[in-house]
Structure formats: C-alpha cells, structure tokens
Write a protein that holds these residues in place. Structure first.
Motif, PDB file in Angstrom:
ATOM      1  N   LYS A  44     -40.735  65.187  62.038  1.00 17.07           N
ATOM      2  CA  LYS A  44     -39.864  64.058  61.705  1.00 17.07           C
ATOM      3  C   LYS A  44     -39.955  63.892  60.192  1.00 17.07           C
ATOM      4  O   LYS A  44     -41.043  63.732  59.645  1.00 17.07           O
ATOM      5  CB  LYS A  44     -40.363  62.812  62.424  1.00 17.07           C
ATOM      6  CG  LYS A  44     -39.538  61.579  62.113  1.00 17.07           C
ATOM      7  CD  LYS A  44     -39.943  60.440  63.022  1.00 17.07           C
ATOM      8  CE  LYS A  44     -39.548  59.079  62.507  1.00 17.07           C
ATOM      9  NZ  LYS A  44     -38.319  58.985  61.736  1.00 17.07           N
ATOM     10  N   GLU A  80     -39.605  56.171  47.244  1.00 17.34           N
ATOM     11  CA  GLU A  80     -39.014  54.872  47.605  1.00 17.34           C
ATOM     12  C   GLU A  80     -39.133  53.890  46.441  1.00 17.34           C
ATOM     13  O   GLU A  80     -38.245  53.086  46.201  1.00 17.34           O
ATOM     14  CB  GLU A  80     -39.715  54.279  48.837  1.00 17.34           C
ATOM     15  CG  GLU A  80     -39.411  55.027  50.124  1.00 17.34           C
ATOM     16  CD  GLU A  80     -39.939  54.290  51.351  1.00 17.34           C
ATOM     17  OE1 GLU A  80     -40.175  53.071  51.272  1.00 17.34           O
ATOM     18  OE2 GLU A  80     -40.125  54.965  52.386  1.00 17.34           O
ATOM     19  N   GLU A 108     -32.404  63.037  56.039  1.00 18.10           N
ATOM     20  CA  GLU A 108     -32.990  61.704  56.132  1.00 18.10           C
ATOM     21  C   GLU A 108     -33.173  61.013  54.772  1.00 18.10           C
ATOM     22  O   GLU A 108     -32.757  59.881  54.583  1.00 18.10           O
ATOM     23  CB  GLU A 108     -34.344  61.837  56.837  1.00 18.10           C
ATOM     24  CG  GLU A 108     -35.013  60.526  57.193  1.00 18.10           C
ATOM     25  CD  GLU A 108     -34.248  59.745  58.233  1.00 18.10           C
ATOM     26  OE1 GLU A 108     -33.580  60.379  59.078  1.00 18.10           O
ATOM     27  OE2 GLU A 108     -34.307  58.509  58.180  1.00 18.10           O
ATOM     28  N   ARG A 143     -29.869  60.050  53.053  1.00 19.00           N
ATOM     29  CA  ARG A 143     -29.166  59.002  53.791  1.00 19.00           C
ATOM     30  C   ARG A 143     -29.879  57.667  53.632  1.00 19.00           C
ATOM     31  O   ARG A 143     -29.247  56.627  53.494  1.00 19.00           O
ATOM     32  CB  ARG A 143     -29.027  59.389  55.269  1.00 19.00           C
ATOM     33  CG  ARG A 143     -27.893  60.390  55.488  1.00 19.00           C
ATOM     34  CD  ARG A 143     -27.589  60.641  56.950  1.00 19.00           C
ATOM     35  NE  ARG A 143     -28.563  61.546  57.524  1.00 19.00           N
ATOM     36  CZ  ARG A 143     -29.367  61.245  58.513  1.00 19.00           C
ATOM     37  NH1 ARG A 143     -29.329  60.046  59.042  1.00 19.00           N
ATOM     38  NH2 ARG A 143     -30.219  62.121  58.982  1.00 19.00           N
ATOM     39  N   TYR A 185     -35.749  47.521  52.584  1.00 11.78           N
ATOM     40  CA  TYR A 185     -35.322  48.283  53.757  1.00 11.78           C
ATOM     41  C   TYR A 185     -33.848  48.604  53.589  1.00 11.78           C
ATOM     42  O   TYR A 185     -33.113  47.845  52.966  1.00 11.78           O
ATOM     43  CB  TYR A 185     -35.473  47.444  55.026  1.00 11.78           C
ATOM     44  CG  TYR A 185     -36.883  47.206  55.471  1.00 11.78           C
ATOM     45  CD1 TYR A 185     -37.540  48.141  56.248  1.00 11.78           C
ATOM     46  CD2 TYR A 185     -37.556  46.037  55.132  1.00 11.78           C
ATOM     47  CE1 TYR A 185     -38.839  47.927  56.672  1.00 11.78           C
ATOM     48  CE2 TYR A 185     -38.853  45.813  55.553  1.00 11.78           C
ATOM     49  CZ  TYR A 185     -39.498  46.760  56.326  1.00 11.78           C
ATOM     50  OH  TYR A 185     -40.770  46.546  56.745  1.00 11.78           O
ATOM     51  N   ALA A 186     -33.439  49.721  54.165  1.00 10.89           N
ATOM     52  CA  ALA A 186     -32.009  49.981  54.268  1.00 10.89           C
ATOM     53  C   ALA A 186     -31.492  49.044  55.350  1.00 10.89           C
ATOM     54  O   ALA A 186     -31.995  49.056  56.449  1.00 10.89           O
ATOM     55  CB  ALA A 186     -31.780  51.425  54.672  1.00 10.89           C
ATOM     56  N   SER A 187     -30.512  48.185  55.023  1.00 13.10           N
ATOM     57  CA  SER A 187     -30.010  47.254  56.041  1.00 13.10           C
ATOM     58  C   SER A 187     -29.046  47.980  56.968  1.00 13.10           C
ATOM     59  O   SER A 187     -28.551  49.061  56.639  1.00 13.10           O
ATOM     60  CB  SER A 187     -29.299  46.081  55.381  1.00 13.10           C
ATOM     61  OG  SER A 187     -28.067  46.526  54.855  1.00 13.10           O
ATOM     62  N   LEU A 188     -28.752  47.389  58.130  1.00 18.25           N
ATOM     63  CA  LEU A 188     -27.818  48.023  59.059  1.00 18.25           C
ATOM     64  C   LEU A 188     -26.417  48.168  58.459  1.00 18.25           C
ATOM     65  O   LEU A 188     -25.829  49.239  58.547  1.00 18.25           O
ATOM     66  CB  LEU A 188     -27.774  47.260  60.384  1.00 18.25           C
ATOM     67  CG  LEU A 188     -29.047  47.391  61.213  1.00 18.25           C
ATOM     68  CD1 LEU A 188     -28.892  46.675  62.536  1.00 18.25           C
ATOM     69  CD2 LEU A 188     -29.400  48.842  61.464  1.00 18.25           C
ATOM     70  N   ILE A 234     -26.580  51.104  56.264  1.00 16.53           N
ATOM     71  CA  ILE A 234     -26.549  52.380  56.996  1.00 16.53           C
ATOM     72  C   ILE A 234     -25.109  52.755  57.332  1.00 16.53           C
ATOM     73  O   ILE A 234     -24.697  53.907  57.193  1.00 16.53           O
ATOM     74  CB  ILE A 234     -27.407  52.277  58.283  1.00 16.53           C
ATOM     75  CG1 ILE A 234     -28.896  52.220  57.904  1.00 16.53           C
ATOM     76  CG2 ILE A 234     -27.142  53.447  59.214  1.00 16.53           C
ATOM     77  CD1 ILE A 234     -29.833  51.954  59.060  1.00 16.53           C
ATOM     78  N   MET A 235     -24.318  51.749  57.769  1.00 16.18           N
ATOM     79  CA  MET A 235     -22.918  52.028  58.116  1.00 16.18           C
ATOM     80  C   MET A 235     -22.123  52.440  56.871  1.00 16.18           C
ATOM     81  O   MET A 235     -21.315  53.359  56.925  1.00 16.18           O
ATOM     82  CB  MET A 235     -22.250  50.791  58.744  1.00 16.18           C
ATOM     83  CG  MET A 235     -23.055  50.121  59.844  1.00 16.18           C
ATOM     84  SD  MET A 235     -23.454  51.234  61.193  1.00 16.18           S
ATOM     85  CE  MET A 235     -22.303  50.661  62.397  1.00 16.18           C
ATOM     86  N   LYS A 282     -22.379  56.164  55.321  1.00 16.06           N
ATOM     87  CA  LYS A 282     -21.554  57.234  55.909  1.00 16.06           C
ATOM     88  C   LYS A 282     -20.384  57.598  55.002  1.00 16.06           C
ATOM     89  O   LYS A 282     -19.933  58.734  54.988  1.00 16.06           O
ATOM     90  CB  LYS A 282     -20.969  56.768  57.245  1.00 16.06           C
ATOM     91  CG  LYS A 282     -21.978  56.578  58.333  1.00 16.06           C
ATOM     92  CD  LYS A 282     -22.182  57.850  59.107  1.00 16.06           C
ATOM     93  CE  LYS A 282     -23.649  57.960  59.420  1.00 16.06           C
ATOM     94  NZ  LYS A 282     -24.102  59.231  59.854  1.00 16.06           N
TER      95      LYS A 282
END
Lengths: 262, 380
Positions: A32, A40, A70, A73, A188-191, A194-195, A198
């Motif tokens: 992984k 970071e 990973e 992204r 943190y990468a927020s949701l 993440i969207m 893309k």
C-alpha cells in the motif's frame, strides 16, 4: 509565484518488506503506497505560501511507477493545482531521481521560484535528492527546515542542527527547501478536495522525455536482503540465593569475552 | 463482477480511516469515560466532508452514492462507535428530507447543514413503541393553517444539541401505518421539551434523550410529502440507513479483531504466543471470515440501492448479520485478552459494550429477521 513540490511515493510504514526474486528491489505487488511523510510537510508549506502570495500556483512533481499514483492524488486533493508524473521504475538511484525531477520541472513550462521537498524519503533514506536537485538547477538549498517565513521576496528559514540548536538562514528565491517534521501540521485532503482533484491537470512524461537514460545510473541494486534475525537473548536464573555468585561470574565472563563490552 | 473499489472510493475510505485512526481512536476512551460529545472532533470531521454524506450536490452536499457513504461509516466506526453514532444520526434525520422533501424543503433544511456543523435528530421510537413502529402514538393534527404535534419520543440521538427534529406521528391512529406522517420541526419551536441524557451501556459519548412535544405548532410547509406518506418515507430511509448501521458494525468488528490479533502475537502462555495455540487460531479465523462475509453483504446491500434496485432484504440481512458477528467478534476479542480484556485499561471492553447497541437500534436483530422472512416468503 511558481511553487513546486517534489513528492515520493513510499510503502506504508506498516508494510512488511520482502526482497523480490532476483534481489534487485523489494516485492511491490501487495504494497500500500503513501506519500512520503516528510513530503506532506512540503505540500502543506507550499499551500500555505500559495495562500499568502496571490496568483501563485503549486505544481507537484513525482518520479515513479504509474500503477498507483497515491502521492500525487493526495497532493492534488490537499489543494495543489497541477501535477507532473515522470514515469519510471521505483528503484532509480538518487542521481537519476534528481535529474528526472529537474526534467519534470522544466517540462512543466514554469520557472520555479521555490521548490519544497521532504528532507528525506522514509524508504531508502538516502537524504541526497534535494541537494542534488538544487545543484542541478543551480539554486541554493536548505535542508531539515523547521521554520519558514516569506516577506518582501526574502525567505527566512530555520534549520535544525544536532544538539537541539537552530541555524537561521536568509535566502533569496529561487531556493529549494527540504522540510522536516515540526514545520507545520499537514492538512487532510478533504472529500470535496478529493472530488476536485479528479479534474486537475496531470502531465505524464517518460524518462526519455526528460532526458534521462540508463547511462545516468550511478548505483545499481543487486542483492536486497532482510537483516539477519536477532538471536534470542540468554536467560539467567539468579532467584535462588545459592547460585547467585556463579550466575554473576558467568554473566561477567560473557560480557567480557563474548560481547566484549567490559 | 468486480470487487475493486474505484480509485476515488479508495481515497475516500483512506481519508476516513486516517481520520478515524489519528483523530478519533486516541480520544475514544476519554470521551467514553466522560460521557461527553467531542464537538471538536465532530466539527473537524464535518470540515473534511465526512458528515451529512447523504446531502445531494444541488443542495451543497457531496452527492455520494450509498456505497461511498458506507465506506466512510465503516472507517469512522473503526475510530469510535459512539462518535459515529452522533455522525450517523444526522444522516438518519436528514435522509427523510432527501427522500420525501420537495426542493424548497431541501434547500431550507439541508443547505444550512453544509454551511456549518449542526446536529439533527430522527424521532421515531416512543416509550411504548420501538419495534412496532406502526403503533406510533404521537399525533400530527391538521389545524387549518398549521399542524399541531403532541407526543413523546424516546432514545433520541443528538436530541440535546439538534437544530432540527424529523418527527414521525399519525394523523389518524385508526389507519395504522397508513396514517403515519413525517414532519420537520425546528428546535426553537415552542412546546419542545428535551429530557435528561440517558446513561447507557455503550456509545457513551453520544447524546441520547427523550423529546416531548406539547402542543407544538408546526408550519404546514414542514410536512414531508402528504399526510400518510410517513411510513413510505421511513421504509425508504431504512433501506439506506440499515447498510450504514451494518457498515458501522463491520468497522467496529475490524477494530476488535485488529486489537485481538495483535495482542495474540504479543502475549505468551505455555512458552509460545497465544497465536501459536490452535484454540486461539480457530477464534481468529472465525472472526476474520465473519468480518469479510459481513463486509461483502454490506457492500452489496449498498450497491443494489445505488443500482436503483430493491435492497430491503439484503439491507436487513446485512444489518442483522453484521451486528450479530460484531457482538461475537467483540466478545471473543475480550476473551483473547482474558483478564486484561475485562479491564477498562484495554480497548476491547468498550468495543464489546458498543457492539450490543448495534443489535438493538435501527431495528433489532429479530426485527431484521422478520423483514427478511417476509421478503423471502413473498417470493414463494
């Protein structure tokens, strides 16, 4: 301001590492991958600088295999604007990685004002890519950075040295900054991040595209091995008063003759 | 058939898991002991988009599929079941609005939840009616220019801090489930009485209270659908929320297993680690296979809903199976820890207490079996 971040993808810290069949690298099938933890701090500092200097862009560059991206992204999801991937095997040496990063940065079409990297990668712990890259790009570099300030085109950096002391550097851009733990707290990468990631541009290059060939290899891995298993320790029973004297004599003898520490 | 999550889903799951491990798990024992809601942690989860995953994009949400949201629930529950209950209760209360509300209601009620962290409460259960939800006593009366709500609700999660309550009541108890209606009541409406926090066996950091509605006047535009639509809305909500609750059981079971498996390699008895004894190996194997079976059932029950297919039977199967194996896995985790497992100094005792609730709320394990049986028999 053109801000660059160089990131490496490394096995998760909980990975059980095994050498591959011919010993030229580790088995990568079930690994992984994560972003190198020191990188970071580099991404976070780049994003903080971007927020402080209007009109800045953050470009993140990585050299490595393409199966799992990973690290890139994650950086895009944290808020970087675009990414460059130089596709290669995962077992390049430091010189090739630095040269590939240089090529990737140049191919992005932007001239870097500042480059952030982690101070080292936690997989091979070579600690030399930041310095090699800075040298190739003919810019100064400061490593193990725990403090960053930017004002009026000047960069003030705090660098940790042994013994707990700190060195303070004042540098003018362009400069390469190799970041250490303590510099900031990576977000943190927020949701939604993440969207959005893309739809951000990712430029994909080959080693040939960035002018790197097999001749650039300085180090070839030939025989990866696990460290030898630790032999079990010796146990002595001195609970019984009758044998304490003989146990002490035995232990002292072993420390002197076998372990050779006294 | 493809068992691989999309790269986006993997990232969503990884983020939620990272958050659970770094932000929730280290503080779970503290808030369990104190019995307090960890607002800082919940707010941080909201900032990252991990809360209210059911809100559609048009109303400011993330627009996640059911599968996406249960991946988040599974991961967050690994960190703390109690904190996840506080998070999941929001979805439970907002889903009826997503399912049964008109655009005006969605904009009015859902969008504020995307602008700041707020809590919501789902009010179905009553002191005398749990499993027999169709026997609701709370009344919603049409008074011409408004509705009048009277009744008492029990075991209401988030009640003490909720900005809005999604309340089920009947406009005509003679109609049984056909009389049930759903209405949204805002917290400042006069006549709402909030009870004291309940002292619970587990999920201690979540807020659970009774809520009493005494002659509460509610504007007409707060009714979801028409009078009598409530049962349909509740059933559709459960098709979505049961996979979620089931996913929380999978997360909790995985956490219990990880603790027990690790401990079994560290603790030596009879000259070898516990994991070297066949009796313990059988327990670990049983745990691992049940968790994986539950996970697959849960994912499929969510996937079916995302495909627009009826998932009632699988949602209940996933809920009952996951809750039951979580209880078993957590109990065995305590067993593997032995005396240490029974002590609050070690984490598996809390997990065992937390597991019990999953067999009770959102339809008991017995009610799930009735639902499954009804579905199975209806196809004969």
């Amino acid at each position: 301001m053109n801000i660059f971040v160089c990131v490496k993808q490394v096995p998760d810290t909980e990975t059980k590492v095994t050498p591959n069949g011919d010993g030229t690298f580790i088995e990568t099938n079930s690994i992984k991958w994560i972003m190198n933890p020191y990188d970071e701090f580099a991404v976070e500092q780049a994003l903080l600088l971007k927020a402080a200097v209007a009109g800045s862009t953050v470009t993140v560059v990585r050299v490595g295999s393409v199966q799992d991206t990973e690290a890139l992204r994650t950086a895009l999801a944290m808020g970087a604007d675009e990414a460059v991937l130089v596709e290669s095997e995962d077992n390049l040496d430091s010189y090739m990685i630095a040269k590939s990063l240089k090529g990737g940065i140049e191919k992005s079409g932007k001239t870097p004002d500042i480059i952030f990297t982690g101070k080292q990668a936690i997989d091979d712990d070579c600690l030399q890519v930041p310095q090699l890259l800075a040298q190739m790009l003919e810019m100064p570099s400061v490593s193990v950075v725990v403090g960053f300030e930017h004002a009026d085109g000047k960069v003030t950096l705090k660098r940790e040295i042994e013994g707990g002391a700190t060195e303070v550097y004042e540098v003018s851009a362009p400069v390469l900054v190799a970041c250490n733990k303590g510099l900031n707290t990576p977000r943190y990468a927020s949701l939604p991040g993440i969207m959005k990631a893309k739809r951000k541009p990712l430029q994909q290059l080959s080693l040939g595209d960035v002018g790197v060939s097999a001749d650039d290899r300085r180090i070839k891995y030939s025989n990866f091995q696990l460290p030898p298993e630790k032999p079990p320790g010796k146990k002595f029973d001195a609970m019984d008063e009758g044998n304490q004297a003989s146990v002490v004599a035995e232990v002292v003898g072993l420390l002197r003759n076998e372990a050779k520490v006294i | 058939m493809n068992f691989e999550l999309s790269s986006e889903q993997k990232e969503i799951k990884d983020l939620a898991f990272k958050f659970a491990k770094n932000e929730m798990l280290p503080h779970a024992a503290h808030y369990d002991e104190k019995g307090e809601l960890p607002f800082d942690i919940l707010k941080k989860a909201w900032e990252l988009g991990l809360v209210n995953t059911c809100i559609p994009v048009e109303f400011g949400g993330t627009g996640f599929s059911t599968l996406d949201s249960i991946l988040i629930t599974e991961s967050l529950s690994y960190g703390c079941l109690g904190m996840n209950t506080a998070i999941m209760a929001n979805d439970l209360a907002l889903l009826p609005i997503v399912i049964g509300g008109n655009d005006e209601q969605k904009k009015r009620f859902l969008t504020p939840f995307t602008e700041s962290y707020k809590m919501a409460a789902f009010c179905l259960t009553e002191p005398g009616n749990g499993s027999d939800a169709a026997g609701i006593k709370t009344t919603i009366k049409d008074e011409g220019d408004h509705y009048l709500v009277n009744g008492q609700k029990m075991w209401i999660t988030n009640a003490g801090f909720a900005d809005l309550f999604t309340v089920y009541g009947t406009y005509d108890s003679g109609l049984k489930h056909k009389g049930i209606s759903a209405i949204v009541i805002e917290k400042d409406t006069p006549g709402i009485e909030i009870g004291k926090p309940e002292k619970k066996m587990g999920h201690s950091c979540s807020d659970t209270r009774s809520v009493t509605f005494k002659n509460v006047k509610v504007p007409k535009e707060n009714l979801l659908g028409k009078l009598g639509d409530g049962w349909k809305i509740a059933m559709k909500t459960l098709d979505h929320s049961r996979p979620m609750v089931a996913a929380s059981a999978v997360g909790g079971a995985q956490c219990s297993f990880d603790y027990a498996a690790k401990y079994s390699t560290e603790r030596n008895q009879f000259g070898k680690p516990l994991s070297g004894h066949q009796g313990i190996q059988f327990m670990l194997a049983e745990m691992a296979m049940n968790i994986e079976a539950a996970r697959l059932l849960v994912y499929k029950s969510a996937w079916l809903l995302d495909q627009g297919q009826k998932n009632t039977q699988l949602a209940s199967s996933a809920k009952a199976f996951s809750a039951d194996i979580f209880m078993k896995v957590a109990t065995d985790a305590v067993q593997i820890y032995g005396g240490y497992g029974y002590s609050r100094e070690y984490p598996v005792e809390k997990l065992m207490r937390d597991a019990k609730l999953i067999q009770i709320y959102e339809g008991t394990s017995q009610i799930q079996r009735l639902v499954i049986a009804k579905e199975v028999i209806s196809t004969l």
